[in-house]
Motif scaffolding. Structure first.
Motif, PDB file in Angstrom:
ATOM      1  N   PRO A  10       0.809  -1.227   0.000  1.00  0.00           N
ATOM      2  CA  PRO A  10       0.000   0.000   0.000  1.00  0.00           C
ATOM      3  C   PRO A  10       0.841   1.275   0.000  1.00  0.00           C
ATOM      4  O   PRO A  10       0.541   2.220  -0.738  1.00  0.00           O
ATOM      5  CB  PRO A  10      -0.830  -0.120   1.291  1.00  0.00           C
ATOM      6  CG  PRO A  10      -0.874  -1.590   1.571  1.00  0.00           C
ATOM      7  CD  PRO A  10       0.443  -2.122   1.122  1.00  0.00           C
ATOM      8  N   SER A  11       1.899   1.293   0.809  1.00  0.00           N
ATOM      9  CA  SER A  11       2.766   2.474   0.844  1.00  0.00           C
ATOM     10  C   SER A  11       3.483   2.668  -0.486  1.00  0.00           C
ATOM     11  O   SER A  11       3.620   3.800  -0.986  1.00  0.00           O
ATOM     12  CB  SER A  11       3.781   2.355   1.977  1.00  0.00           C
ATOM     13  OG  SER A  11       3.139   2.295   3.227  1.00  0.00           O
ATOM     14  N   PHE A  12       3.941   1.572  -1.061  1.00  0.00           N
ATOM     15  CA  PHE A  12       4.636   1.664  -2.347  1.00  0.00           C
ATOM     16  C   PHE A  12       3.687   2.139  -3.442  1.00  0.00           C
ATOM     17  O   PHE A  12       4.062   2.969  -4.288  1.00  0.00           O
ATOM     18  CB  PHE A  12       5.220   0.305  -2.710  1.00  0.00           C
ATOM     19  CG  PHE A  12       6.071   0.315  -3.948  1.00  0.00           C
ATOM     20  CD1 PHE A  12       7.291   0.966  -3.958  1.00  0.00           C
ATOM     21  CD2 PHE A  12       5.640  -0.322  -5.104  1.00  0.00           C
ATOM     22  CE1 PHE A  12       8.080   0.983  -5.099  1.00  0.00           C
ATOM     23  CE2 PHE A  12       6.423  -0.304  -6.254  1.00  0.00           C
ATOM     24  CZ  PHE A  12       7.647   0.351  -6.247  1.00  0.00           C
ATOM     25  N   ALA A  13       2.452   1.632  -3.428  1.00  0.00           N
ATOM     26  CA  ALA A  13       1.457   2.075  -4.414  1.00  0.00           C
ATOM     27  C   ALA A  13       1.149   3.560  -4.239  1.00  0.00           C
ATOM     28  O   ALA A  13       1.037   4.304  -5.220  1.00  0.00           O
ATOM     29  CB  ALA A  13       0.181   1.242  -4.274  1.00  0.00           C
ATOM     30  N   GLY A  14       1.018   3.998  -2.973  1.00  0.00           N
ATOM     31  CA  GLY A  14       0.786   5.424  -2.735  1.00  0.00           C
ATOM     32  C   GLY A  14       1.943   6.280  -3.203  1.00  0.00           C
ATOM     33  O   GLY A  14       1.742   7.374  -3.746  1.00  0.00           O
ATOM     34  N   PHE A  15       3.175   5.783  -3.012  1.00  0.00           N
ATOM     35  CA  PHE A  15       4.350   6.524  -3.472  1.00  0.00           C
ATOM     36  C   PHE A  15       4.339   6.669  -4.991  1.00  0.00           C
ATOM     37  O   PHE A  15       4.645   7.735  -5.529  1.00  0.00           O
ATOM     38  CB  PHE A  15       5.607   5.797  -3.007  1.00  0.00           C
ATOM     39  CG  PHE A  15       6.884   6.411  -3.494  1.00  0.00           C
ATOM     40  CD1 PHE A  15       7.357   7.587  -2.949  1.00  0.00           C
ATOM     41  CD2 PHE A  15       7.612   5.818  -4.518  1.00  0.00           C
ATOM     42  CE1 PHE A  15       8.533   8.166  -3.395  1.00  0.00           C
ATOM     43  CE2 PHE A  15       8.787   6.379  -4.977  1.00  0.00           C
ATOM     44  CZ  PHE A  15       9.252   7.558  -4.411  1.00  0.00           C
ATOM     45  N   LEU A  16       3.972   5.591  -5.691  1.00  0.00           N
ATOM     46  CA  LEU A  16       3.929   5.646  -7.151  1.00  0.00           C
ATOM     47  C   LEU A  16       2.844   6.591  -7.645  1.00  0.00           C
ATOM     48  O   LEU A  16       3.054   7.379  -8.579  1.00  0.00           O
ATOM     49  CB  LEU A  16       3.693   4.240  -7.717  1.00  0.00           C
ATOM     50  CG  LEU A  16       4.835   3.230  -7.565  1.00  0.00           C
ATOM     51  CD1 LEU A  16       4.390   1.874  -8.099  1.00  0.00           C
ATOM     52  CD2 LEU A  16       6.084   3.707  -8.293  1.00  0.00           C
ATOM     53  N   VAL A  17       1.666   6.527  -7.001  1.00  0.00           N
ATOM     54  CA  VAL A  17       0.518   7.307  -7.471  1.00  0.00           C
ATOM     55  C   VAL A  17       0.661   8.786  -7.130  1.00  0.00           C
ATOM     56  O   VAL A  17       0.368   9.653  -7.964  1.00  0.00           O
ATOM     57  CB  VAL A  17      -0.791   6.738  -6.880  1.00  0.00           C
ATOM     58  CG1 VAL A  17      -1.974   7.650  -7.216  1.00  0.00           C
ATOM     59  CG2 VAL A  17      -1.043   5.342  -7.409  1.00  0.00           C
ATOM     60  N   PHE A  18       1.122   9.081  -5.928  1.00  0.00           N
ATOM     61  CA  PHE A  18       1.114  10.468  -5.454  1.00  0.00           C
ATOM     62  C   PHE A  18       2.459  11.172  -5.567  1.00  0.00           C
ATOM     63  O   PHE A  18       2.514  12.390  -5.355  1.00  0.00           O
ATOM     64  CB  PHE A  18       0.636  10.514  -4.000  1.00  0.00           C
ATOM     65  CG  PHE A  18      -0.779  10.059  -3.819  1.00  0.00           C
ATOM     66  CD1 PHE A  18      -1.839  10.832  -4.256  1.00  0.00           C
ATOM     67  CD2 PHE A  18      -1.058   8.839  -3.227  1.00  0.00           C
ATOM     68  CE1 PHE A  18      -3.146  10.415  -4.100  1.00  0.00           C
ATOM     69  CE2 PHE A  18      -2.359   8.406  -3.056  1.00  0.00           C
ATOM     70  CZ  PHE A  18      -3.408   9.195  -3.499  1.00  0.00           C
ATOM     71  N   TYR A  19       3.527  10.456  -5.886  1.00  0.00           N
ATOM     72  CA  TYR A  19       4.836  11.084  -5.998  1.00  0.00           C
ATOM     73  C   TYR A  19       5.472  10.857  -7.373  1.00  0.00           C
ATOM     74  O   TYR A  19       5.826  11.823  -8.062  1.00  0.00           O
ATOM     75  CB  TYR A  19       5.770  10.566  -4.897  1.00  0.00           C
ATOM     76  CG  TYR A  19       5.451  11.125  -3.532  1.00  0.00           C
ATOM     77  CD1 TYR A  19       6.013  12.316  -3.088  1.00  0.00           C
ATOM     78  CD2 TYR A  19       4.579  10.457  -2.684  1.00  0.00           C
ATOM     79  CE1 TYR A  19       5.720  12.828  -1.837  1.00  0.00           C
ATOM     80  CE2 TYR A  19       4.271  10.964  -1.427  1.00  0.00           C
ATOM     81  CZ  TYR A  19       4.845  12.150  -1.012  1.00  0.00           C
ATOM     82  OH  TYR A  19       4.537  12.658   0.221  1.00  0.00           O
TER      83      TYR A  19
END
Length: 305
Positions: free
Chosen positions: A32-41
């Motif tokens: 989840p954190s990695f997906a958020g990093f890809l999507v939002f950063y």
């Protein structure tokens, strides 16, 4: 007849093969954190990089213009002025936070390790920046500001946001007040990793507190100090909310920092492609400054190793 040692080896082998592998569980928990990093950063950064080569204005489809935005940005006196103002703010902020943070951390390490002291230091950092800017805007108001009137009684006038000479120290001072406690706690955590035996040996040799700080604490604190300086540098170049709120969206040139300039070009003048190019230049400048800091302070090594 099988010896006990051989039997023990045979029973130990299956147990070794059944050893638990936590890599799958770690991957699931980090997903989840990695997906958020890809999507939002990562995705916005790549999209911004693409927009920097276009004339995107949010009102029409973007057209590729090559390096025109970068050429215009490098030739703009407003961009250079914004960078100079931001560097001046970074100098005020980093020097002030680092000096006061080291002082408070050293005092806590040597004299006061109370949890209440640490909690009080962290309180300003927990207050949202928008609230801090509003509070200090009222305190420094030229008509109703309590601090302004208090200073005028002792003969100090003109301490307001709109004084061109005092504006930058005021903005920097507000953020130093807000973040020094957090910086002090980071440095204090690093000081706790230094063995107490070193101080005891130095004290037996007759070294005072000042000598121990410069000969023991400061050299061994280098990795944490580099972290604080890098974070301070990046955070200083991201200053925006204090300027936006303190000046109600109309800052004077003395505090028109690069982040506000990017925001103004993108969302006020709708030059999103040009604003993206300036943002990419800012990323490059930060990368260069960070690399220089890490190189000069030998961040990868520690005297404790």
């Amino acid at each position: 007849m099988t010896s006990p040692a051989v039997a023990g080896e045979r029973t130990a082998a299956p147990r070794a093969r059944k050893r638990r592998d936590d890599r799958i569980a770690a991957a699931v928990l980090l997903a989840p954190s990695f997906a958020g990093f890809l999507v939002f950063y990562v995705y916005p950064a790549l999209r911004g990089l693409w927009y920097s080569f276009t004339d995107f204005s949010m009102l029409k489809p973007p057209n590729f213009v090559g390096l025109d935005n970068y050429s215009a940005a490098l030739g703009s006196t407003e961009v250079w002025n914004a960078f100079v103002v931001t560097v001046a703010y970074a100098a005020y902020n980093i020097i002030g936070q680092t000096f006061l943070g080291l002082l408070l951390a050293a005092l806590m390490q040597r004299f006061a390790r109370s949890t209440w002291v640490r909690s009080m230091l962290l309180l300003p950092w927990l207050v949202p920046n928008v609230a801090i800017a509003l509070i200090w805007g009222w305190l420094l108001d030229s008509n109703i500001g309590y601090v302004t009137h208090l200073l005028s009684y002792v003969g100090i006038d003109g301490v307001t946001f709109y004084n061109a000479h005092a504006a930058m120290p005021i903005v920097a001072g507000i953020n130093i007040w807000a973040y020094t406690g957090y910086t002090a706690l980071l440095l204090y955590a690093g000081m706790l990793q230094i063995p107490g035996e070193l101080y005891e040996s130095a004290a037996l040799d007759g070294a005072g507190e000042t000598r121990m700080f410069f000969s023991i604490t400061l050299p061994l604190l280098r990795p944490v100090l580099v972290l604080v300086l890098v974070m301070g540098l990046i955070g200083s170049f991201q200053i925006f909310d204090t300027v936006q709120i303190g000046y109600a969206g109309h800052p004077i040139p003395a505090v028109r920092v690069i982040y506000y300039y990017i925001y103004q070009q993108g969302f006020t003048f709708l030059k999103m492609g040009y604003a993206s190019a300036v943002a990419m230049l800012l990323v490059l400048v930060l990368a260069i400054f960070t690399a220089i800091q890490l190189r000069l302070m030998r961040a990868g090594s520690s005297d404790l190793a």
